[in-house]
Design an enzyme around this catalytic site. Structure first.
Site, PDB file in Angstrom:
ATOM      1  N   LYS A 240       0.993  -0.996  -0.129  1.00 58.51           N
ATOM      2  CA  LYS A 240       0.026   0.063  -0.124  1.00 58.51           C
ATOM      3  C   LYS A 240       0.867   1.271   0.063  1.00 58.51           C
ATOM      4  O   LYS A 240       1.761   1.215   0.842  1.00 58.51           O
ATOM      5  CB  LYS A 240      -0.863   0.105   1.125  1.00 58.51           C
ATOM      6  CG  LYS A 240      -1.995   1.035   1.127  1.00 58.51           C
ATOM      7  CD  LYS A 240      -3.030   0.708   2.273  1.00 58.51           C
ATOM      8  CE  LYS A 240      -4.180   1.669   2.163  1.00 58.51           C
ATOM      9  NZ  LYS A 240      -5.491   1.402   3.096  1.00 58.51           N
TER      10      LYS A 240
ATOM     11  N   GLU B 115     -18.976  -4.059  11.510  1.00 59.96           N
ATOM     12  CA  GLU B 115     -19.883  -3.068  12.114  1.00 59.96           C
ATOM     13  C   GLU B 115     -21.051  -3.900  12.920  1.00 59.96           C
ATOM     14  O   GLU B 115     -21.264  -3.493  13.949  1.00 59.96           O
ATOM     15  CB  GLU B 115     -20.431  -2.051  11.269  1.00 59.96           C
ATOM     16  CG  GLU B 115     -19.554  -1.108  10.931  1.00 59.96           C
ATOM     17  CD  GLU B 115     -18.755  -1.283   9.629  1.00 59.96           C
ATOM     18  OE1 GLU B 115     -18.996  -2.375   9.126  1.00 59.96           O
ATOM     19  OE2 GLU B 115     -17.589  -0.370   9.376  1.00 59.96           O
TER      20      GLU B 115
ATOM     21  N   ARG C 204     -25.224  -0.564   8.620  1.00 61.18           N
ATOM     22  CA  ARG C 204     -25.046  -1.983   8.595  1.00 61.18           C
ATOM     23  C   ARG C 204     -25.441  -2.987   9.850  1.00 61.18           C
ATOM     24  O   ARG C 204     -25.958  -4.116   9.829  1.00 61.18           O
ATOM     25  CB  ARG C 204     -23.710  -2.403   8.388  1.00 61.18           C
ATOM     26  CG  ARG C 204     -22.869  -2.105   7.118  1.00 61.18           C
ATOM     27  CD  ARG C 204     -22.502  -3.135   6.499  1.00 61.18           C
ATOM     28  NE  ARG C 204     -22.285  -3.068   4.817  1.00 61.18           N
ATOM     29  CZ  ARG C 204     -21.208  -3.548   4.431  1.00 61.18           C
ATOM     30  NH1 ARG C 204     -20.171  -3.802   5.010  1.00 61.18           N
ATOM     31  NH2 ARG C 204     -21.279  -3.326   3.064  1.00 61.18           N
TER      32      ARG C 204
HETATM   33  C1  TPP Z   1     -18.906  -0.872   5.962  1.00 62.57           C
HETATM   34  C2  TPP Z   1     -17.465  -0.072   5.797  1.00 62.57           C
HETATM   35  N1  TPP Z   1     -16.826   0.257   6.911  1.00 62.57           N
HETATM   36  C3  TPP Z   1     -15.652   1.089   6.973  1.00 62.57           C
HETATM   37  C4  TPP Z   1     -15.432   1.475   5.627  1.00 62.57           C
HETATM   38  C5  TPP Z   1     -14.134   2.330   5.693  1.00 62.57           C
HETATM   39  N2  TPP Z   1     -12.995   1.903   4.759  1.00 62.57           N
HETATM   40  C6  TPP Z   1     -12.677   2.322   3.673  1.00 62.57           C
HETATM   41  S1  TPP Z   1     -11.546   1.506   2.886  1.00 62.57           S
HETATM   42  C7  TPP Z   1     -11.306   0.624   4.347  1.00 62.57           C
HETATM   43  C8  TPP Z   1     -10.038  -0.401   4.404  1.00 62.57           C
HETATM   44  C9  TPP Z   1     -10.178  -1.318   3.462  1.00 62.57           C
HETATM   45  O1  TPP Z   1      -8.868  -2.245   3.441  1.00 62.57           O
HETATM   46  P1  TPP Z   1      -8.514  -3.087   2.329  1.00 62.57           P
HETATM   47  O2  TPP Z   1      -9.727  -3.640   1.902  1.00 62.57           O
HETATM   48  O3  TPP Z   1      -7.393  -3.838   2.804  1.00 62.57           O
HETATM   49  O4  TPP Z   1      -8.253  -2.159   1.111  1.00 62.57           O
HETATM   50  P2  TPP Z   1      -6.826  -1.343   1.035  1.00 62.57           P
HETATM   51  O5  TPP Z   1      -7.006   0.002   1.431  1.00 62.57           O
HETATM   52  O6  TPP Z   1      -5.814  -1.759   1.988  1.00 62.57           O
HETATM   53  O7  TPP Z   1      -6.477  -1.456  -0.569  1.00 62.57           O
HETATM   54  C10 TPP Z   1     -12.166   1.016   5.525  1.00 62.57           C
HETATM   55  C11 TPP Z   1     -12.316   0.551   6.997  1.00 62.57           C
HETATM   56  C12 TPP Z   1     -16.041   1.152   4.443  1.00 62.57           C
HETATM   57  N3  TPP Z   1     -15.690   1.795   3.256  1.00 62.57           N
HETATM   58  N4  TPP Z   1     -17.257   0.483   4.589  1.00 62.57           N
END
Ligand code: TPP
Ligand code: DXP
Ligand code: MG
Length: 629
Positions: free
Chosen positions: A282, A367, A395
């Site tokens: 990342k 959540e 959610r």
């Molecule tokens: C239901 C929900 N909870 C929290 C989020 C906030 N959120 C957006 S991206 C993320 C992390 C995602 O991690 P990953 O899937 O590993 O993607 P990366 O950013 O590492 O590519 C979070 C917690 C969201 N978009 N939707």
């Protein structure tokens, strides 16, 4: 010097690029991402991490015929660049500009709108099943991150996908990060596989060698694959998926385009569900983001040279007020625990997690689990504070009903990003929480008017022995009206002005706007009462009876959809009063709030103005109503 990227103007143009130029194109894409996002803000680190993966997908697929569903979708900028939208990035996440997430309305290459986590496998599986039922022939790929893979919905879909007998591809983009470090057993499992450093060909070579052992070779391989010890992980990482009936391929170097193309091409030949485990970094290619991917997950405008934000706000945010108050309360009460769903930074629990690691729980992007887990903590005698964004709390609707409010467990919901959040658009606007929270019997809902009142209601919550939801907006905490600081009394609103004929009932963030409306109305010789609602639920019936009796026009103001919001609750109560005595309770009602729509991305003030939530629009509506008196 002419750039390869200049020739990428529409989907599949990447296929005209000779393989020897792939690395140069990847470099140009990274350069473009940095140049552009440093000017507009947006999601940086995730997109820097998927440059080669996205290129490989576009090399192996035929868009828009083939479908890619991007989980969360914050990492779809490279996909948008490769599908002809590069020139639109100057308007990224601005009103009328391109979205920061995939949008079908934007491009046929955006197969499914995303924004909330862990939906990609379900949506992609639906596509694949539809494809097969219609006898169509295209490839369907879900791209899900290791963070999103901590979301329960992903497992519901994986469980279902195991039954696929046609091609279905899940790309697991594993960069060890959610927004913060990834958490939980899934993350550990993926780490173990990653540590194994077992590559596809090496693993296959070992397996082939075992099979060559005369007579017993194949049974040795079978028994190893059945073994529970680490050799299985070595020979067959991804056993978890394989045991479920999903082929596992990987781990693959997510920055090696030829290897990615080879593996994705092989995955396309499978006649079942297959998970390709891709290892990426990342923030790759930009040192500040590689060093601290969390800090560069979502960025405001910044200086590419230093990595520093162009403007640093000196004023506290509501999140910071929450963060500081949690630390103070936790120091005085060891029963206080903090729960979040993969967002310690965003919700303000990060410092709490460092100071009270044993009393902090980041449950991953889960959540639903977070809420019921908190109910369990309360049942055990703890005082749980669940910090969660308004749109993500959607959610957990049933968990709030079934596990918190029905049994009346004293869980405190600290709901950040309530109201218009702006740049993230439809999926992230926190405009429904008053409706979904107030519909739940046994839930109490509070909206503070400013930063002092957020502090006061958090202190009030400590000894409040029932479910309590406190909702506050994204960004700077309003510091005005500090002269009004009546003690918090359960179910009671706060009268800021008495006035005559017109009375405004303002909820939370709308109190600041209402105060300005009163000043504007004074120029028209209109002297309204102003009430800070505070408790959206339960209604302060005494105040409503007083206003309905002694005023001619009542105005409600809320940064929430009108449907099921505070205004409608007031309307229902006024109607009950009129049934008792029509003459006595004759005040008319004007409801100010968000119409029954989804609100797209853009500047917050601009969006509020477009919906008539700004001070001038509200003033004009009240004057119009007043003239009818
Ligand atoms: C239901 C929900 N909870 C929290 C989020 C906030 N959120 C957006 S991206 C993320 C992390 C995602 O991690 P990953 O899937 O590993 O993607 P990366 O950013 O590492 O590519 C979070 C917690 C969201 N978009 N939707
Ligand atoms: C993609 C996603 O869902 C999060 O990164 C979200 O954009 C964070 O929002 P804030 O910027 O309001 O913390
Ligand atoms: Mg990740």
């Amino acid at each position: 010097m002419a750039k390869i990227l200049d020739n990428i103007r529409q989907p599949n143009d990447i296929k005209k690029v000779p393989p020897k130029e792939y690395d140069q194109l990847a470099g140009e894409i990274r350069e473009f991402l940095l140049e552009s996002i440093s000017k507009t803000g947006g999601h940086l680190a995730s997109n820097l991490g998927v440059v080669e993966l996205t290129m490989a997908l576009h090399l192996c697929l035929d868009l828009p015929k083939d479908k890619i569903v991007w989980d969360v979708g914050h990492q779809s900028y490279v996909h948008k660049i490769l599908t002809g939208r590069k020139d639109a990035f100057g308007g990224l996440r601005t009103f009328g500009g391109i979205s920061g997430f995939p949008k079908i309305r934007e491009s046929a290459c955006d197969a499914f709108d995303t924004g909330h986590s862990s939906t990609s496998i379900s949506a992609a599986l639906g596509y694949a099943r539809g494809r097969d039922l219609l006898g169509e022939d295209y490839t369907v790929v879900a791209v899900i991150g290791d963070g999103a893979l901590t979301g329960g919905m992903a497992y519901e879909a994986i469980n279902n996908a195991a039954r696929m007998d046609k091609n279905f591809i899940i790309i697991l983009n594993d960069n060890k990060m959610s927004i913060s470090e990834n958490v939980g057993g899934v993350s550990k499992y993926l780490n173990d596989i990653r540590m194994n450093e077992s590559y596809i060909d090496f693993k296959e070579d070992v397996e082939a060698a075992l099979r060559r052992i005369p007579r017993i070779g194949s049974s040795v391989v079978r028994s190893v694959k059945r073994s529970k010890d680490s050799i299985k992980q070595f020979l067959m990482p991804g056993g978890f998926f394989e045991d479920l009936g999903i082929d596992y391929m990987g781990p693959v170097d997510g920055h090696d385009i030829p290897q990615l193309v080879r593996v994705i091409s092989a995955a396309k030949r499978k006649r079942k569900a297959v998970l390709v485990h891709v290892i990426t970094q990342k923030g790759k290619g930009y040192e500040p983001a590689e060093e601290d991917p969390s800090a560069y997950h979502g960025v405001d405008k910044f200086d590419v040279k230093t990595g520093m934000p162009l403007k640093k706000s000196t004023q506290s945010t509501y999140t910071q007020i929450f963060s500081r108050t949690m630390l103070r309360m936790a120091a005085e009460d060891e029963k206080i625990v903090g729960v979040c769903a993969a967002m310690p930074y965003g919700t303000g629990l990060y410092k709490f997690s460092k100071q009270y690691p044993d009393r902090f729980f980041d449950v991953g992007i889960a959540e639903e689990h977070a809420v019921t887990f908190a109910a369990g903590l309360a049942a055990a005698g703890m005082k749980p504070y669940v910090a969660i964004y308004s749109s993500f709390l959607q959610r957990s609707y049933d968990q709030m009903i079934h596990d918190v409010c029905l049994p009346q467990h004293p869980v405190v919901f600290c709901i950040d990003r309530a109201g218009i959040v702006g740049a993230d658009g439809e999926t992230h606007q926190g405009i429904l929480d008053l409706s979904y929270l107030c519909s739940i019997p046994g839930m109490n809902v509070f909206a503070p008017k400013n930063k002092y009142e957020l502090y006061d209601v958090l202190k009030f919550s400590r000894t409040f022995d029932a479910p309590l939801a406190i909702r506050y907006p994204r960004g700077t905490a309003y510091g005005g009206l500090k002269q009004f600081r009546a003690p918090i009394e359960y179910g009671k609103s706060e009268i800021l002005r008495t006035g005559a004929r017109v009375a405004i009932l303002a909820v939370g963030s709308m109190v600041e706007t209402a105060w300005d409306v009163c000043a504007r109305l004074a120029e028209e010789n209109i002297d309204p009462a102003l009430v800070n609602v505070r408790f959206v639920k339960p209604l302060d019936r005494k105040i409503l009876e007083w206003l309905a009796r002694d005023y001619e026009v009542i105005v409600t103001m809320e940064e929430n959809v009108l449907r099921g919001g505070y205004g409608e609750a007031v309307a229902a109560y006024l109607s009950d009063l009129r049934c008792q005595d029509r003459e006595k309770y004759g005040a008319r009602l004007l409801k100010i709030g968000i119409p029954d729509v989804y609100v797209e991305h853009g500047n917050v003030d601009l969006l509020k103005e477009s919906m008539g939530l700004d001070s001038l629009s509200v003033t004009q509506k009240i004057i119009k109503e007043y003239k009818k008196l």
